[in-house]
Each structure stands twice: as structure tokens, then as C-alpha cells.
Write a protein that holds these residues in place. Sequence first.
Motif, PDB file in Angstrom:
ATOM      1  N   PHE A 279       0.825  -1.204   0.000  1.00  0.00           N
ATOM      2  CA  PHE A 279       0.000   0.000   0.000  1.00  0.00           C
ATOM      3  C   PHE A 279       0.861   1.256   0.000  1.00  0.00           C
ATOM      4  N   ALA A 283      -1.722   6.843   0.501  1.00  0.00           N
ATOM      5  CA  ALA A 283      -3.034   6.371   0.062  1.00  0.00           C
ATOM      6  C   ALA A 283      -4.132   7.300   0.564  1.00  0.00           C
ATOM      7  N   PRO A 383      -2.768  -0.993   5.400  1.00  0.00           N
ATOM      8  CA  PRO A 383      -3.905  -1.218   4.521  1.00  0.00           C
ATOM      9  C   PRO A 383      -5.066  -0.307   4.891  1.00  0.00           C
TER      10      PRO A 383
END
Length: 405
Positions: A279, A283, A383
Motif C-alpha cells: 500500500f 493512500a 492497509p
Amino acid sequence: MPRVSVLLPVYQAAEVVGQAIDTILGQTAPPFEIVVADDGSTDGTGERVAELGPRCEGQGVRLALARFPENRGRGASRNLAVARAGGELVAWYDADDLWTPEKLARQVEAFARARAENPAGRLLLTCNYLRHESARDPGQILRPGPTIALDDIAAIHTRRHIQLQTILGPREVFLRTPFDETLNRAEDFDFALRFAALGGKVVNPDPEGPPLVHYFRGAANFGKEGRASNRRLVRKNAAIFRAAHVDARAFLAHKLGIGLARQDAPTDDSRPMPPGPVFAQGAGDGFDAARPGLERLADGALRIALGPGAAVEYLVSGPEGEIARARIEGLHPVPQPMLRDWFMAGGRRLVIRSVAGAWFPAERLLIARAASGLISVSSGARPPGTPDAAVTAGADRPRADEASP
């Protein structure tokens, strides 16, 4: 040319045994065979080894698997490997350590010279190695002396330590002096004491040469089991210490004091690196659509997926500067052996920058080592949806000084 068997004792090594076998196959002078001694693993290690058989056969290397139905300890698994070996010479490989590509070629050539000079003696070869105290540690080069005999091995303050994964020598030596199957730690040092006491010598033919092994010290060597094994080792070899005029109690106190007194908690900052998406650290910042897809595969390889018309440049660097750079497009795999080689060359950071198509902030990944010894990539991101409490001190998080190339 003598046939060489590489002996690979393993336990619960499904994640890393592929890397170990790939490293052995990548030798400039591959061995005659690889003997994997599985000490009762329950994580699928044996099945993973079986999957690698065709790859070995394709390179002309025989792959043999010997298995115990239950865990019996490191001494027993090493003896099992020796018993199954078919080569005149054997070399030891610990699955969580690494060899440089020329390790076998240099040692086999050097052994021929050493044997010619000492045709009747009990002889083993060692080499220089890099000792890493943790996954981040770039390593310290240790250079065993040109000739290591009993006085050197038993000496309290010796700097002439040997590591079994640096050793190459006749299979016959290990048949005549088998490992103590009651020791699950320090079985290699116990072997070295008894081998030297019988008149054997360990020779380093190139003490000024490059290191040929990357050795990673693990927390398991310093826990309760390690301390207990070393106490037993000193008691059972009391006569050898007396012959070497060494105070066994002082030797044990010194050894426990300099290393084995560490706590049982892990001393390594290795990172968990399961297969799946890697990831992005940013993000959710609005650039997700432009970012490349990054996925870590089961063998530790990295897959980079770019959109139509997109291109990126990746840069690998370490404390000594740039190691590799390339421009890529489309779907691009970064094989695990390439990550391993970058790591051995000192590479610790992988930066991915946009050079065509939609722009995104540079991705900064770590080239890291899992607790198993597998070399792969890691990012500091969690995540999506992972609560703060689930991100612990040991998770995928780079240090501040690793945030930029």
C-alpha cells in the motif's frame, strides 16, 4: 573436479527455502546437488521444496529431500543431511543467510590447493563473511585467521570465530565427527571443538579477500535455549578445554556475557511481508488513480502494474549511493533474486517516480528482510481501514532517515 553437495537443514522454512535454493542455483559454479534436511516442518516446507525440483533439474543440479516426521533439533537435521549427501565435498547453507555468487567457485578452487599442500590432514575451509546484527545493519566484515586450530577456537577472547555456513570440506569429516543431537543451539561450535581436538584444521585461504557469506544473527541464538546449550557444551567438552589450557568456567562466563545474556525478545527489526498489495504511504491523498499497482508475490517478488501510456523510473540506493536505475512501462515484474542481489549490494531503498502519464508523488519502498530471512519490499503504509492500534512497533514502518533516497 570433486562433486559438491550443498547441505540445507531447515525447519518451518516454507517462506524462505525458495530464496535459499535460488541463491545456490545462482552460484557461478553450481553444486552437484542440494540436500534439504527438513526437521519435521509443519508449514509446507517439504511441499515447497518438491515444487522446486524441476527448476534444479533444469540447471543440472540434483535436489534431494530428507525429512524427519517430527522436530528433532539442529544437530540431528545436520547429521541427516550429511547421511544423504552424495558429493565428496559438502558446504553448509543456513536458509536465513545468503551467499555471494562466487562462494562455491572460490572455495572449491582453494580447497584443491589446500589439499595439495596438506594431503593427509583433516581439513576444512572457511571464508570471510559479513555479520549483520539486524536486518538494517549493513554488516561488519569478519576475517577468520589463515589457520584455525584448537587453541584459536577455545581461546576466550579469540577473534577467529568460524560460522558453519562459511565451511566447505570433505563429507567424510562430518561422518567421522557427527553433530551432537542433544544440542539444538551451539551444535556448530561443539563440532568445531571436537574436530580441532582430533587434529583438524580450519583454513581461510584468502583472509584479505571479499566476504562470501552474509550471516544474520538471530534472537533465538541468545535465548534460554542458547544459554542452556552452551552450558552443556562446556560441561561435555571439559577435557578439551583442559587440553587447550583454557578455564572452561571463564570461557562460559565470557560467552554468556558478550552475547548470550541478551533477552529472549527479538533483537531484529525484520518486517512482516505477506503476499498481497504493497500500500502507498500516501493512500487517500487524491493520487490513487495515478499510482502504479504494487503487489508482493508469494516468493517475495514485486509486481509493478502501470496504466496505459504510463512510465516510471525506479532507483535503488543505499548508504553508499545509487545501485540500480531503470525505466519501465506496462506490467513489470521485479524478480525476488533481483531484490536479494540489491540487498546484498547494500540496497535498502527502492524509489518509483513518474516519468510519463499521470503524475503521482514518488513511491518510497524499503528493500527489507522478513523474520524468515526472505528479502522483499516493504512500505510504511497500513492497509485501508486498519486501526491505529493494529500498527505496532514491529510492523511495516520505515524510520525517518529511510523516508528519502
